[in-house]
Design a protein around this motif. Sequence first.
Motif, PDB file in Angstrom:
ATOM      1  N   SER A 143       0.849  -1.189   0.000  1.00 22.87           N
ATOM      2  CA  SER A 143       0.000   0.000   0.000  1.00 22.87           C
ATOM      3  C   SER A 143       0.889   1.245   0.000  1.00 22.87           C
ATOM      4  O   SER A 143       1.926   1.265   0.667  1.00 22.87           O
ATOM      5  CB  SER A 143      -0.916   0.019   1.222  1.00 22.87           C
ATOM      6  OG  SER A 143      -1.762  -1.106   1.252  1.00 22.87           O
ATOM      7  N   PRO A 144       0.486   2.277  -0.731  1.00 23.61           N
ATOM      8  CA  PRO A 144       1.279   3.517  -0.723  1.00 23.61           C
ATOM      9  C   PRO A 144       1.347   4.096   0.688  1.00 23.61           C
ATOM     10  O   PRO A 144       0.366   4.031   1.449  1.00 23.61           O
ATOM     11  CB  PRO A 144       0.504   4.449  -1.657  1.00 23.61           C
ATOM     12  CG  PRO A 144      -0.352   3.535  -2.485  1.00 23.61           C
ATOM     13  CD  PRO A 144      -0.678   2.370  -1.608  1.00 23.61           C
ATOM     14  N   GLN A 145       2.514   4.621   1.025  1.00 21.36           N
ATOM     15  CA  GLN A 145       2.658   5.241   2.334  1.00 21.36           C
ATOM     16  C   GLN A 145       1.876   6.548   2.390  1.00 21.36           C
ATOM     17  O   GLN A 145       1.921   7.366   1.459  1.00 21.36           O
ATOM     18  CB  GLN A 145       4.143   5.510   2.638  1.00 21.36           C
ATOM     19  CG  GLN A 145       4.957   4.275   2.905  1.00 21.36           C
ATOM     20  CD  GLN A 145       6.361   4.632   3.344  1.00 21.36           C
ATOM     21  OE1 GLN A 145       6.802   5.758   3.194  1.00 21.36           O
ATOM     22  NE2 GLN A 145       7.065   3.661   3.905  1.00 21.36           N
TER      23      GLN A 145
END
Length: 206
Positions: free
Chosen positions: A201-203
Amino acid sequence: MARVSQEHLDARRRQILDGAARCFARSGFHGTSMQDVLKEVGLSAGAVYRYFSGKEDIIAAITEETFAAIRDAFEEAGRVVPPPTPDVLLSSVLGRVLSGELHGLDRRTFAALAVQLWSETLRDRRLAAQLDEGYATMRTAWTGLVEAYRDAGLLDGDVVADHMARTMIATAQGFIVQEALFGDVRPEVLEDGLRGLMSMSPQKPS
């Protein structure tokens, strides 16, 4: 004089193609002569030339079969309803492609043959046309698969379907190359690796 059955003709053609494939996988296209092929299949020149005009004709036939085997694996996987996620789907494709069904070759030998065929298309227009046709068919089939992901709510709407289809095809091709160069490529490795990538998941900005 008794007529030769179609089954006999098909079996003899299969014998020639399988033997030639072993030679090409072992020594490469340019390192294999027609004499090597004749020795491998145990047939006279006249018997082989009844089916093929020469080495280039045999290479074209093996190319067509190999590309078709890879294409069919992709198309069959893409027809599954509901569509499995890419990790499961690509693992299934790789397992079928490297199953050794075509030409009776082991996994690594078949992968090496496929890589040689891809390389040969860079210099042979006839083979390049075969590859282009097969690739276009795969892209169309897998673009439809991506749209099925979208319809099922598994995919964000802003992803270009063709971009994702090409990426999935490239992933399978890359693992075939890995098998040819290094061996020990198993479908479960691809499935596990893709599952890990898909779980990222994107930070969120702090």
